[in-house]
Design an enzyme around this catalytic site. Structure first.
Site, mmCIF file in Angstrom:
data_model
loop_
_atom_site.group_PDB
_atom_site.id
_atom_site.type_symbol
_atom_site.label_atom_id
_atom_site.label_comp_id
_atom_site.label_asym_id
_atom_site.label_seq_id
_atom_site.Cartn_x
_atom_site.Cartn_y
_atom_site.Cartn_z
ATOM 1 N N MET A 160 -50.077 20.288 55.584
ATOM 2 C CA MET A 160 -49.712 21.673 55.903
ATOM 3 C C MET A 160 -49.435 21.916 57.381
ATOM 4 O O MET A 160 -48.954 22.979 57.753
ATOM 5 C CB MET A 160 -50.840 22.616 55.465
ATOM 6 C CG MET A 160 -50.921 22.862 53.984
ATOM 7 S SD MET A 160 -49.407 23.540 53.318
ATOM 8 C CE MET A 160 -49.148 24.921 54.387
ATOM 9 N N ARG A 398 -56.336 16.604 60.044
ATOM 10 C CA ARG A 398 -55.563 17.558 60.844
ATOM 11 C C ARG A 398 -54.210 17.808 60.209
ATOM 12 O O ARG A 398 -53.738 18.940 60.150
ATOM 13 C CB ARG A 398 -55.388 17.069 62.291
ATOM 14 C CG ARG A 398 -54.785 18.157 63.198
ATOM 15 C CD ARG A 398 -54.615 17.674 64.638
ATOM 16 N NE ARG A 398 -54.293 18.785 65.524
ATOM 17 C CZ ARG A 398 -53.080 19.269 65.739
ATOM 18 N NH1 ARG A 398 -52.035 18.752 65.096
ATOM 19 N NH2 ARG A 398 -52.882 20.287 66.562
ATOM 20 N N CYS A 399 -53.566 16.759 59.717
ATOM 21 C CA CYS A 399 -52.263 16.917 59.058
ATOM 22 C C CYS A 399 -52.353 17.832 57.844
ATOM 23 O O CYS A 399 -51.415 18.572 57.544
ATOM 24 C CB CYS A 399 -51.727 15.565 58.608
ATOM 25 S SG CYS A 399 -51.175 14.464 59.917
ATOM 26 N N MET A 400 -53.477 17.781 57.123
ATOM 27 C CA MET A 400 -53.607 18.522 55.871
ATOM 28 C C MET A 400 -53.973 19.985 56.068
ATOM 29 O O MET A 400 -54.080 20.721 55.087
ATOM 30 C CB MET A 400 -54.651 17.864 54.978
ATOM 31 C CG MET A 400 -54.253 16.509 54.444
ATOM 32 S SD MET A 400 -55.367 15.910 53.146
ATOM 33 C CE MET A 400 -56.903 15.744 54.064
#
Length: 409
Positions: A160, A398-400
């Site tokens: 996200m 962090r990416c999610m």
């Protein structure tokens, strides 16, 4: 939500975060289309969902309000005219033009679905088999009869961070680099424009998805109320960073951007895959982005006279962080402890991609045990989450996650 967008640091206590729980889009992957979908492997959906639920529960247990993209988007598309406009744009960006008979076929099919189911279907993709049984005479409308989809799945949506990112009280709604992900930022654009909690709040969009040049949220780090770090990477261009500087400087509290050039490759696609902030003076770093002197290409963007952007080159990461964050000491914690094998392995499995939920408190993948042990030795509180399937998509905690509200430091 009392605050709607409020992110003035990487480490302030996380209050509200946006997630997407992976769904059928992962089951619509096959080996033949992985390259087209920008994904390396096929996660097992059942376990990926269990892992994602564990991630969300880890956040909730620490008092963090978790909101889901699919819920926000569905609430944004209740009005049928808004829904039609949204679908028209989505189909256009999927290569299905308004004058193509397939456009109306898909429009009718999607509009017949309940709104939340329609959102799930868009993310999952629309297979030809799902429609041809209803109207088999139209099955030959797609350009490639052997390709299984009318509308491609979006298997990367659970990462996200990239489609949008909060900076201060506003957001960037990002123009993604590759076509496979470009439609994803339509979702937050629609939320800001149409969701009842957001549409009348005049939330600044610092850079929209139609502006030339590529920018992705994994490259955007909010270091404090005045300084950003942004990666010049495979997914974010120097031109986009300069454009963002013009939008922010003089119109927000931000007056400095540290543009950090990282290798342009799939293993290090964003800055947050090699560098994250986890405490006031502590950072994770993949050691192989630095030379033996600890140097890397850095360009400091600031507002000069007459509204011009000045660009000052720097090379030493520690000295630059000390100077612009007004810190006397910096603790760079190397992925994998700096070991040549462990660092490469754990960076590949997102060992540098830590999500700070408070100063000195992070969420990481459990598989990166060398890096996690080292973080603890440096005084960091580490919450490990399961990661056998989620990590196959090449993105970490962090990416999610897309923080929407953090407490001020």
């Amino acid at each position: 939500m009392a605050d709607f967008i409020h992110v003035y640091s990487e480490i302030g206590k996380l209050k509200t975060v946006l997630l997407h729980r992976p769904e059928k889009e992962l089951e619509n992957l096959s080996p033949d289309i992985l390259n087209r979908m920008l994904i390396d492997d096929i996660p097992y959906l059942k376990i990926a969902q269990e892992e994602h639920d564990y991630f969300a529960d880890t956040l909730k247990k620490r008092g963090i309000h978790v909101v889901y993209l699919e819920d926000l988007l569905a609430a944004s598309l209740i009005n049928k005219e808004v829904r039609i406009k949204f679908l028209d744009r989505l189909l256009e960006e999927s290569g299905i033009k308004n004058n193509d008979p397939l456009h109306q076929l898909l429009m009718d099919y999607l509009l017949d679905l309940p709104v939340k189911q329609m959102v799930s279907q868009i993310i999952a993709g629309v297979k030809k088999a799902e429609i041809k049984n209803v109207r088999p005479s139209l099955a030959d409308l797609a350009e490639d009869p052997s390709y299984p989809f009318y509308l491609d799945p979006m298997p990367n949506v659970y990462f996200m961070r990239d489609q949008q990112a909060a900076i201060g009280n506003g957001m960037t709604i990002n123009r993604m680099t590759f076509r496979a992900r470009r439609r994803e930022s339509l979702f937050m654009e629609s939320v800001l424009q149409n969701h009842p909690d957001f549409k009348d709040k005049q939330i600044p969009v610092w850079r929209d998805r139609y502006t030339h040049g590529r920018l992705e949220g994994g490259d955007e780090l909010v270091l404090n109320k005045h300084v950003l770090a942004i990666g010049i990477s495979q997914r974010t261009s120097a031109a986009a960073i300069t454009d963002l500087a013009h939008s922010l400087f003089g119109h927000s509290s931000y007056d400095t951007i540290l543009a950090i050039k990282i290798p342009h490759n799939h293993a290090m696609m964003h800055l947050d895959t090699v560098f994250t902030m986890i405490n006031y003076d502590q950072f994770t770093v993949h050691p192989f982005i630095l030379d033996k002197a600890g140097e890397i290409e850095i360009y400091v963007l600031q507002l000069g006279k007459n509204g011009n952007i000045t660009i000052t080159p720097r090379h030493n990461l520690v000295k630059t962080l000390k100077e612009y964050l007004n810190l006397s000491e910096i603790d760079l914690i190397p992925t994998g402890g700096g070991d040549s094998i462990a660092a490469s392995r754990e960076q590949w499995n997102d060992g540098s991609n830590t999500l700070a939920i408070a100063p000195g408190e992070v969420v990481t993948y459990d598989r990166n045990y060398v890096s996690n042990d080292l973080l603890r030795k440096h005084g960091i509180l580490v919450h490990e989450i399961r990661s056998s399937e989620l990590s196959r998509g090449r993105g970490g905690p962090r990416c999610m996650s897309c923080p929407l509200v953090r407490e001020d430091l």
